[in-house]
Motif scaffolding. Structure first.
Motif, PDB file in Angstrom:
ATOM      1  N   SER A 184       0.821  -1.207   0.000  1.00 20.09           N
ATOM      2  CA  SER A 184       0.000   0.000   0.000  1.00 20.09           C
ATOM      3  C   SER A 184       0.857   1.260   0.000  1.00 20.09           C
ATOM      4  N   VAL A 185       2.125   1.137   0.397  1.00 20.10           N
ATOM      5  CA  VAL A 185       2.993   2.300   0.561  1.00 20.10           C
ATOM      6  C   VAL A 185       4.443   1.864   0.341  1.00 20.10           C
ATOM      7  N   ASN A 186       5.273   2.803  -0.086  1.00 23.44           N
ATOM      8  CA  ASN A 186       6.673   2.475  -0.320  1.00 23.44           C
ATOM      9  C   ASN A 186       7.375   1.996   0.946  1.00 23.44           C
ATOM     10  N   CYS A 187       6.892   2.431   2.117  1.00 24.36           N
ATOM     11  CA  CYS A 187       7.523   2.038   3.378  1.00 24.36           C
ATOM     12  C   CYS A 187       7.498   0.532   3.595  1.00 24.36           C
ATOM     13  N   SER A 188       6.604  -0.184   2.907  1.00 26.40           N
ATOM     14  CA  SER A 188       6.542  -1.643   3.053  1.00 26.40           C
ATOM     15  C   SER A 188       7.169  -2.376   1.874  1.00 26.40           C
ATOM     16  N   ALA A 189       7.804  -1.629   0.954  1.00 24.89           N
ATOM     17  CA  ALA A 189       8.349  -2.241  -0.257  1.00 24.89           C
ATOM     18  C   ALA A 189       9.482  -3.220   0.042  1.00 24.89           C
ATOM     19  N   SER A 190      10.402  -2.823   0.908  1.00 23.52           N
ATOM     20  CA  SER A 190      11.536  -3.708   1.196  1.00 23.52           C
ATOM     21  C   SER A 190      11.070  -5.007   1.850  1.00 23.52           C
ATOM     22  N   SER A 191      10.114  -4.902   2.753  1.00 21.70           N
ATOM     23  CA  SER A 191       9.598  -6.102   3.409  1.00 21.70           C
ATOM     24  C   SER A 191       8.922  -7.018   2.392  1.00 21.70           C
ATOM     25  N   ALA A 192       8.159  -6.427   1.462  1.00 17.71           N
ATOM     26  CA  ALA A 192       7.494  -7.224   0.429  1.00 17.71           C
ATOM     27  C   ALA A 192       8.509  -7.942  -0.446  1.00 17.71           C
ATOM     28  N   ASN A 193       9.586  -7.235  -0.823  1.00 19.21           N
ATOM     29  CA  ASN A 193      10.625  -7.870  -1.637  1.00 19.21           C
ATOM     30  C   ASN A 193      11.302  -9.007  -0.882  1.00 19.21           C
ATOM     31  N   MET A 194      11.548  -8.808   0.413  1.00 20.54           N
ATOM     32  CA  MET A 194      12.174  -9.870   1.216  1.00 20.54           C
ATOM     33  C   MET A 194      11.280 -11.107   1.267  1.00 20.54           C
ATOM     34  N   ILE A 195       9.987 -10.894   1.387  1.00 21.13           N
ATOM     35  CA  ILE A 195       9.052 -12.032   1.435  1.00 21.13           C
ATOM     36  C   ILE A 195       9.042 -12.753   0.096  1.00 21.13           C
ATOM     37  N   ALA A 196       8.876 -12.004  -0.989  1.00 20.41           N
ATOM     38  CA  ALA A 196       8.800 -12.635  -2.312  1.00 20.41           C
ATOM     39  C   ALA A 196      10.103 -13.320  -2.679  1.00 20.41           C
ATOM     40  N   ASP A 197      11.239 -12.730  -2.272  1.00 20.87           N
ATOM     41  CA  ASP A 197      12.540 -13.310  -2.611  1.00 20.87           C
ATOM     42  C   ASP A 197      12.745 -14.682  -1.987  1.00 20.87           C
ATOM     43  N   GLN A 198      12.070 -14.953  -0.868  1.00 19.66           N
ATOM     44  CA  GLN A 198      12.190 -16.273  -0.251  1.00 19.66           C
ATOM     45  C   GLN A 198      11.650 -17.362  -1.179  1.00 19.66           C
ATOM     46  N   PHE A 199      10.774 -16.967  -2.098  1.00 21.67           N
ATOM     47  CA  PHE A 199      10.177 -17.943  -3.018  1.00 21.67           C
ATOM     48  C   PHE A 199      10.695 -17.772  -4.440  1.00 21.67           C
ATOM     49  N   ARG A 200      11.194 -16.593  -4.738  1.00 25.14           N
ATOM     50  CA  ARG A 200      11.683 -16.333  -6.090  1.00 25.14           C
ATOM     51  C   ARG A 200      12.921 -17.169  -6.401  1.00 25.14           C
ATOM     52  N   HIS A 201      13.722 -17.396  -5.408  1.00 25.74           N
ATOM     53  CA  HIS A 201      14.964 -18.141  -5.617  1.00 25.74           C
ATOM     54  C   HIS A 201      14.894 -19.567  -5.052  1.00 25.74           C
ATOM     55  N   ALA A 202      13.724 -19.958  -4.615  1.00 21.76           N
ATOM     56  CA  ALA A 202      13.543 -21.321  -4.094  1.00 21.76           C
ATOM     57  C   ALA A 202      12.727 -22.143  -5.078  1.00 21.76           C
ATOM     58  N   SER A 203      12.862 -23.418  -5.020  1.00 27.17           N
ATOM     59  CA  SER A 203      12.155 -24.302  -5.932  1.00 27.17           C
ATOM     60  C   SER A 203      10.670 -24.365  -5.560  1.00 27.17           C
ATOM     61  N   LEU A 204       9.826 -24.193  -6.562  1.00 29.78           N
ATOM     62  CA  LEU A 204       8.387 -24.367  -6.390  1.00 29.78           C
ATOM     63  C   LEU A 204       7.911 -25.561  -7.218  1.00 29.78           C
ATOM     64  N   ASP A 205       8.822 -26.522  -7.434  1.00 35.27           N
ATOM     65  CA  ASP A 205       8.521 -27.661  -8.305  1.00 35.27           C
ATOM     66  C   ASP A 205       7.306 -28.449  -7.838  1.00 35.27           C
ATOM     67  N   GLU A 206       7.071 -28.493  -6.530  1.00 30.64           N
ATOM     68  CA  GLU A 206       5.919 -29.269  -6.069  1.00 30.64           C
ATOM     69  C   GLU A 206       4.611 -28.530  -6.288  1.00 30.64           C
ATOM     70  N   TYR A 207       4.704 -27.247  -6.652  1.00 34.64           N
ATOM     71  CA  TYR A 207       3.503 -26.440  -6.928  1.00 34.64           C
ATOM     72  C   TYR A 207       3.493 -26.108  -8.421  1.00 34.64           C
ATOM     73  N   THR A 208       3.191 -27.093  -9.228  1.00 36.53           N
ATOM     74  CA  THR A 208       3.326 -26.970 -10.675  1.00 36.53           C
ATOM     75  C   THR A 208       2.334 -26.005 -11.292  1.00 36.53           C
ATOM     76  N   ASP A 209       1.253 -25.657 -10.601  1.00 40.99           N
ATOM     77  CA  ASP A 209       0.270 -24.723 -11.140  1.00 40.99           C
ATOM     78  C   ASP A 209       0.357 -23.351 -10.490  1.00 40.99           C
ATOM     79  N   VAL A 210       1.478 -23.068  -9.843  1.00 41.04           N
ATOM     80  CA  VAL A 210       1.749 -21.720  -9.337  1.00 41.04           C
ATOM     81  C   VAL A 210       2.912 -21.163 -10.143  1.00 41.04           C
ATOM     82  N   ASP A 211       2.695 -20.019 -10.782  1.00 44.30           N
ATOM     83  CA  ASP A 211       3.725 -19.440 -11.646  1.00 44.30           C
ATOM     84  C   ASP A 211       4.799 -18.706 -10.878  1.00 44.30           C
ATOM     85  N   GLY A 212       4.557 -18.399  -9.611  1.00 46.84           N
ATOM     86  CA  GLY A 212       5.567 -17.726  -8.829  1.00 46.84           C
ATOM     87  C   GLY A 212       4.945 -16.804  -7.799  1.00 46.84           C
TER      88      GLY A 212
END
Length: 514
Positions: free
Chosen positions: A138-166
């Motif tokens: 909702s605000v730039n103040c939470s941008a870094s936290s959002a990136n940290m959360i997404a990065d935990q999955f962006r660089h990890a394998s999601l092979d068991e979730y074949t119908d999730v694009d990321g």
């Protein structure tokens, strides 16, 4: 072009004052056209640039596509290179008619062109082409936290979730110090809500700081999200800081993944598709190859009941009269003219004009004035009647061919189109744009073969074959249409192969920040 004419140039209309070089032409190259005396180029002319075929007095209009692209700033004679050194802006007002050129494209009978795709059916009846989980801020103040959360999955394998694009973070540079009811505040809110409600998201985590002007709940309240939608909200201040928020956010997404993964692609009619039309890094071939070929594909989709949306208002300026003639009503046509007037005032307030465009890269590729660029750009919209005109990031509700008011800056324009509901984007480029897009896949269309060969790892289709003579415009248009359906069904684009698109979420920022 008739077979008897020179193969060194391409003449678009018999009445044109210029032709387009299809190869680099040295000075002295002979040009022979069927109804004109042969002449020679008086200077070297690069591929994609213009060569005069008729005399034009100083101050006279120069025609290309049968339309004025500017006025001669000095006398022009056959064989001369026509560009910024002798061609300037034509400030004459264009005549606007509403609905005089309405046309309804038809889908070819007995065709093997696909009428269905495999998509993710959402409970509200819409169909997504991808199945992402988004972490929207909702605000730039939470941008870094959002990136940290997404990065935990962006660089990890999601092979068991074949119908999730990321898992992608949707971050921006605003949300606080911005009056929510102002024009800029409403524009940002529409954009964020458009992404929050996009059918390409199967799950959503909405993240804020806790004291911002645009509150977390305002992004999801009143959206009409279906019962059981996977939406979580959090604020950093309530959770207890960045570290605690990242831990809690990661856990929420881990809980969400198996549920979002339950979605499966199923057949859907192509009428559920919404196509965003955009261009970037245009050149002298854009209005001859990729743009009209994309227009052909757009007409096919509209004929099949789907929706396509043209954008980039500064890059239809000078050709808007061609669109108003296709408007389904005077109200729709006037709405487009109103947005053009807004832009005139907006650029004037910034000590600029709409003819500040084209860019240096556009000019290097052969485009001289905004009139010339716009005449080629509107070709992306095909021939279908104009069913609706929308403000930036406004939900697109009309079926058929529509228009959205966006800047010409590519990532901002595409962000608006996706917020409006686009589930596939087609992006034409002549100089070689490398823009990606998420959560909506972007198909990159090269206007010329040389750039395609040089950057083929970043391009999906080579439309330069139209000028090369190895494919017709209709053939390439049908190829684009097939690719739209294939990508909507899950085939990845070159931009997706590179995992591009998260950083290209850039909402349009206007207005005061206090």
């Amino acid at each position: 072009m008739p077979a008897s004419e020179s193969t060194a140039v391409l003449r678009l209309r018999p009445e044109d004052h210029v032709v387009v070089a299809t190869a680099d032409l040295p000075a002295g190259t002979e040009i022979a056209l069927a109804d004109l005396e042969p002449f020679r180029t008086t200077a070297a002319v690069q591929q994609g640039h213009k060569v005069a075929v008729r005399s034009v007095p100083e101050g006279g209009q120069v025609l290309k596509y049968g339309q004025s692209i500017g006025r001669a700033t000095e006398p022009i004679e056959p064989g001369m290179h026509v560009h910024a050194h002798n061609l300037g802006m034509d400030l004459d007002e264009r005549e606007h008619e509403f609905g005089t050129a309405r046309h309804t494209p038809t889908f070819p009978e007995n065709s093997d062109l696909p009428r269905t795709f495999l998509g993710y059916h959402r409970p509200d009846g819409r169909v997504g082409t991808r199945n992402y989980i988004g972490v929207i801020t909702s605000v730039n103040c939470s941008a870094s936290s959002a990136n940290m959360i997404a990065d935990q999955f962006r660089h990890a394998s999601l092979d068991e979730y074949t119908d999730v694009d990321g898992v992608m973070a949707i971050t921006h540079q605003s949300g606080c110090g911005l009056v929510p009811d102002s024009e800029g505040g409403q524009m940002l809110l529409r954009t964020l809500r458009g992404y929050a409600n996009h059918p390409n998201f199967g799950g959503l985590l909405v993240l804020g700081l806790g004291c911002e002007m645009i509150a977390v709940n305002s992004l999801v309240e009143g959206l009409g999200l279906p019962e059981g939608a996977y939406v979580e909200t959090m604020t950093i201040q309530d959770i207890g800081g960045v570290r605690a928020t990242v831990r809690a956010g990661v856990e929420k997404i881990r809980e969400m993944l198996p549920r979002v993964n339950e979605a499966r692609r199923e057949p859907a009619d192509v009428s559920h598709l919404m196509l965003g039309l955009n261009c970037g890094g245009s050149d002298g071939y854009s209005g001859i190859t990729a743009n009209p070929a994309l227009g052909h594909a757009s007409d096919l989709l509209v004929a099949a009941g789907g929706t396509s949306t043209l954008a980039e208002t500064p890059e239809v300026y000078g050709a808007e009269h061609l669109l108003t003639r296709r408007a389904v009503s005077a109200e729709v046509g006037q709405r487009l003219l109103d947005r053009i007037e807004w832009w005139k005032n907006y650029t004037a307030a910034g000590a600029g004009t709409l003819d500040n465009n084209p860019s240096p890269g556009n000019k290097a590729g052969g485009l001289t004035t905004i009139l010339e660029k716009s005449l080629g750009a509107v070709a992306k919209g095909g021939t279908a009647e104009l069913a609706g005109v929308y403000e930036y990031a406004e939900p697109i509700t009309a079926k058929g061919f529509t228009f959205m008011d966006t800047p010409g800056y590519d990532p901002v324009s595409v962000t608006g189109l996706v917020a409006g509901g686009a589930t596939v984007v087609c992006f034409t480029t002549g100089r070689g744009s490398v823009l990606g897009c998420k959560p909506t896949p972007s198909i990159k269309l090269a206007t010329n073969t040389q750039m395609y060969e040089r950057m083929r790892e970043d391009m999906d289709i080579n439309c330069g074959r139209i000028v090369d003579g190895t494919a017709t415009l209709a053939e390439v248009g049908e190829e684009i249409y097939r690719q739209i359906v294939a990508v909507a069904s899950g085939e990845t684009t070159v931009s997706e192969d590179l995992d591009l698109g998260q950083e290209e979420f850039i909402p349009w920022h206007v207005g005061a920040v206090t």
